[in-house]
Design an enzyme around this catalytic site. Structure first.
Site, PDB file in Angstrom:
ATOM      1  N   GLY A 268       0.784  -1.243   0.000  1.00 42.36           N
ATOM      2  CA  GLY A 268       0.000   0.000   0.000  1.00 42.36           C
ATOM      3  C   GLY A 268       0.809   1.283   0.000  1.00 42.36           C
ATOM      4  O   GLY A 268       0.272   2.356   0.265  1.00 42.36           O
TER       5      GLY A 268
ATOM      6  N   GLY B 192       2.553   2.413  -2.717  1.00 39.97           N
ATOM      7  CA  GLY B 192       2.552   3.040  -4.044  1.00 39.97           C
ATOM      8  C   GLY B 192       3.436   2.343  -5.067  1.00 39.97           C
ATOM      9  O   GLY B 192       3.801   2.938  -6.077  1.00 39.97           O
ATOM     10  N   LYS B 193       3.759   1.065  -4.836  1.00 39.04           N
ATOM     11  CA  LYS B 193       4.579   0.316  -5.806  1.00 39.04           C
ATOM     12  C   LYS B 193       3.938   0.329  -7.189  1.00 39.04           C
ATOM     13  O   LYS B 193       4.599   0.581  -8.194  1.00 39.04           O
ATOM     14  CB  LYS B 193       4.732  -1.155  -5.378  1.00 39.04           C
TER      15      LYS B 193
ATOM     16  N   LYS C 154       3.684  -8.427 -13.019  1.00 43.27           N
ATOM     17  CA  LYS C 154       3.348  -8.584 -11.600  1.00 43.27           C
ATOM     18  C   LYS C 154       3.399 -10.086 -11.350  1.00 43.27           C
ATOM     19  O   LYS C 154       2.401 -10.795 -11.565  1.00 43.27           O
ATOM     20  CB  LYS C 154       1.939  -8.018 -11.339  1.00 43.27           C
TER      21      LYS C 154
ATOM     22  N   THR D   2      -1.775 -11.213  -4.875  1.00 47.53           N
ATOM     23  CA  THR D   2      -2.679 -11.824  -3.892  1.00 47.53           C
ATOM     24  C   THR D   2      -3.853 -10.869  -3.682  1.00 47.53           C
ATOM     25  O   THR D   2      -3.799  -9.710  -4.081  1.00 47.53           O
ATOM     26  CB  THR D   2      -1.963 -12.086  -2.549  1.00 47.53           C
TER      27      THR D   2
ATOM     28  N   GLU E 259       6.931  -5.582 -10.647  1.00 46.84           N
ATOM     29  CA  GLU E 259       6.429  -5.155  -9.336  1.00 46.84           C
ATOM     30  C   GLU E 259       6.404  -6.326  -8.370  1.00 46.84           C
ATOM     31  O   GLU E 259       5.855  -7.383  -8.666  1.00 46.84           O
ATOM     32  CB  GLU E 259       5.003  -4.569  -9.443  1.00 46.84           C
ATOM     33  N   GLY E 260       7.002  -6.116  -7.199  1.00 49.06           N
ATOM     34  CA  GLY E 260       7.030  -7.155  -6.175  1.00 49.06           C
ATOM     35  C   GLY E 260       5.671  -7.357  -5.529  1.00 49.06           C
ATOM     36  O   GLY E 260       4.634  -6.969  -6.066  1.00 49.06           O
TER      37      GLY E 260
ATOM     38  N   GLY F  40       4.111  -6.932  -1.543  1.00 52.50           N
ATOM     39  CA  GLY F  40       4.471  -6.531  -0.177  1.00 52.50           C
ATOM     40  C   GLY F  40       5.892  -5.998  -0.152  1.00 52.50           C
ATOM     41  O   GLY F  40       6.285  -5.229  -1.023  1.00 52.50           O
TER      42      GLY F  40
ATOM     43  N   PRO G 105       4.021  13.649  -5.331  1.00 58.64           N
ATOM     44  CA  PRO G 105       2.893  14.179  -4.561  1.00 58.64           C
ATOM     45  C   PRO G 105       1.640  13.333  -4.736  1.00 58.64           C
ATOM     46  O   PRO G 105       1.537  12.538  -5.678  1.00 58.64           O
ATOM     47  CB  PRO G 105       2.687  15.574  -5.156  1.00 58.64           C
TER      48      PRO G 105
HETATM   49  N1  ADP Z   1       0.741   9.599  -5.661  1.00 60.79           N
HETATM   50  C1  ADP Z   1      -0.500   9.110  -5.433  1.00 60.79           C
HETATM   51  N2  ADP Z   1      -1.602   9.890  -5.579  1.00 60.79           N
HETATM   52  C2  ADP Z   1      -2.833   9.387  -5.340  1.00 60.79           C
HETATM   53  N3  ADP Z   1      -3.087   8.140  -4.945  1.00 60.79           N
HETATM   54  C3  ADP Z   1      -2.039   7.302  -4.800  1.00 60.79           C
HETATM   55  C4  ADP Z   1      -0.700   7.736  -5.033  1.00 60.79           C
HETATM   56  N4  ADP Z   1       0.122   6.691  -4.803  1.00 60.79           N
HETATM   57  C5  ADP Z   1      -0.665   5.667  -4.442  1.00 60.79           C
HETATM   58  N5  ADP Z   1      -1.957   6.021  -4.434  1.00 60.79           N
HETATM   59  C6  ADP Z   1      -3.111   5.153  -4.043  1.00 60.79           C
HETATM   60  O1  ADP Z   1      -2.728   4.511  -2.833  1.00 60.79           O
HETATM   61  C7  ADP Z   1      -3.118   3.129  -2.829  1.00 60.79           C
HETATM   62  C8  ADP Z   1      -1.888   2.247  -2.690  1.00 60.79           C
HETATM   63  O2  ADP Z   1      -1.064   2.415  -3.850  1.00 60.79           O
HETATM   64  P1  ADP Z   1      -0.494   1.146  -4.642  1.00 60.79           P
HETATM   65  O3  ADP Z   1       0.314   1.652  -5.790  1.00 60.79           O
HETATM   66  O4  ADP Z   1      -1.611   0.211  -4.963  1.00 60.79           O
HETATM   67  O5  ADP Z   1       0.452   0.511  -3.509  1.00 60.79           O
HETATM   68  P2  ADP Z   1       1.194  -0.927  -3.504  1.00 60.79           P
HETATM   69  O6  ADP Z   1       1.344  -1.357  -4.934  1.00 60.79           O
HETATM   70  O7  ADP Z   1       2.503  -0.670  -2.833  1.00 60.79           O
HETATM   71  O8  ADP Z   1       0.326  -1.841  -2.702  1.00 60.79           O
HETATM   72  C9  ADP Z   1      -3.912   2.936  -4.125  1.00 60.79           C
HETATM   73  O9  ADP Z   1      -5.268   3.144  -3.840  1.00 60.79           O
HETATM   74  C10 ADP Z   1      -3.390   4.028  -5.051  1.00 60.79           C
HETATM   75  O10 ADP Z   1      -4.361   4.409  -6.014  1.00 60.79           O
HETATM   76 MG    MG Z   2       0.676  -3.038  -5.944  1.00 61.15          MG
END
Ligand code: ADP
Ligand code: MG
Length: 244
Positions: A13, A15-16, A38, A42, A116-117, A119, A207
């Site tokens: 969560g 932002g990967k 990917k 999961t 993309e990993g 976790g 941002p």
């Molecule tokens: N820069 C950003 N601006 C707006 N929303 C973001 C941003 N980065 C991540 N998010 C939101 O935050 C959540 C987690 O991002 P995600 O890329 O899915 O994380 P991960 O892949 O590490 O689990 C998602 O709902 C995504 O849309």
């Molecule tokens: Mg992800």
């Protein structure tokens, strides 16, 4: 043979997917052929009776990629849990060779493959095999995505330390805002503190942008944000240089 980048996070969560998709879209805008994968999803939801990876959906859109799912997402599991557990519950075992073959397949045909990993680094794919083991077998350099706010120093430094102790090269750290809010003294100082502490370049801070959504498959302005806010000198090294 193309080069690759493995995108890990300090946590789930962070932002990967957003950063991986942003890098893919950015590279594509620079006329680089780019694939994304990917390897293990999961917590996948069923769409028309079939499990689907929402991370992969955004990555494919970013790269405008059309490739078979066996290659871009070898494992898609329903349980929102560590891959080893989600696989066990699904009655299968994750075979890293399948992931490595899929990566080779893409790397032979694209200049850059973004992986993309799942976790963070120490997440198990099977009883004795973690993401660290996979990254080592794939021989890929690492980019770490971390939260921009309070609590990120410890997680980021631990992730760098874990990777480097295993001989994995860490190209850079990208801090990312997953939520709206104004920066305070913590957010302003985190990039400098993390770079000093780890010795790894902090490429910049992305941002929050309301136009971006993994769940709704919206890239928004992520490619522009990547271009504007990150120092991408490491990424440019990965592009094959044209011979005269
Ligand atoms: N820069 C950003 N601006 C707006 N929303 C973001 C941003 N980065 C991540 N998010 C939101 O935050 C959540 C987690 O991002 P995600 O890329 O899915 O994380 P991960 O892949 O590490 O689990 C998602 O709902 C995504 O849309
Ligand atoms: Mg992800």
């Amino acid at each position: 043979m193309g080069r690759g980048i493995f995108i890990t996070g300090t946590d789930t969560g962070v932002g990967k997917t957003v950063i991986a998709a942003g890098l893919a879209a950015y590279l594509k805008s620079q006329a680089i052929t780019v694939a994304a994968m990917k390897p293990v999803q999961t917590g996948a939801k069923k769409v028309n009776g079939r499990l689907e990876s929402e991370d992969l959906r955004l990555l494919l859109r970013a790269a405008s990629l059309e490739e078979p799912l066996e290659i871009t997402n070898p494992y898609c599991l329903e349980l929102p849990a560590a891959p080893s557990l989600a696989a066990r519950v699904a009655g299968i075992k994750i075979d890293p060779r399948r992931i490595i073959e899929a990566h080779h397949n893409l790397a032979a045909r694209y200049q850059v493959v973004i992986v993309e990993g799942a976790g963070g680094l120490m997440v198990p794919l099977s009883d004795n095999y973690t993401l660290v083991d996979l990254i080592k077998q794939l021989k890929l350099p690492l980019v770490i995505v971390a939260r921009a706010n309070l609590g990120t120093i410890n997680h980021t430094a631990l992730t760098v330390s874990c990777a480097q102790s295993q001989g994995i090269r860490v190209e850079g750290i990208i801090l990312n805002h997953t939520q709206a809010g104004n920066d305070g003294i913590v957010e302003e100082n985190n990039p400098r503190i993390i770079q000093q502490l780890t010795g790894v370049p902090v490429c910049g801070v992305i941002p929050y942008s309301a136009d971006i959504s993994v769940e709704e498959t919206r890239l928004g302005n992520i490619a522009d944000l990547i271009d504007k806010h990150l120092n991408l000198s490491w990424l440019k090294k990965l592009w094959p240089v044209k011979q005269k």
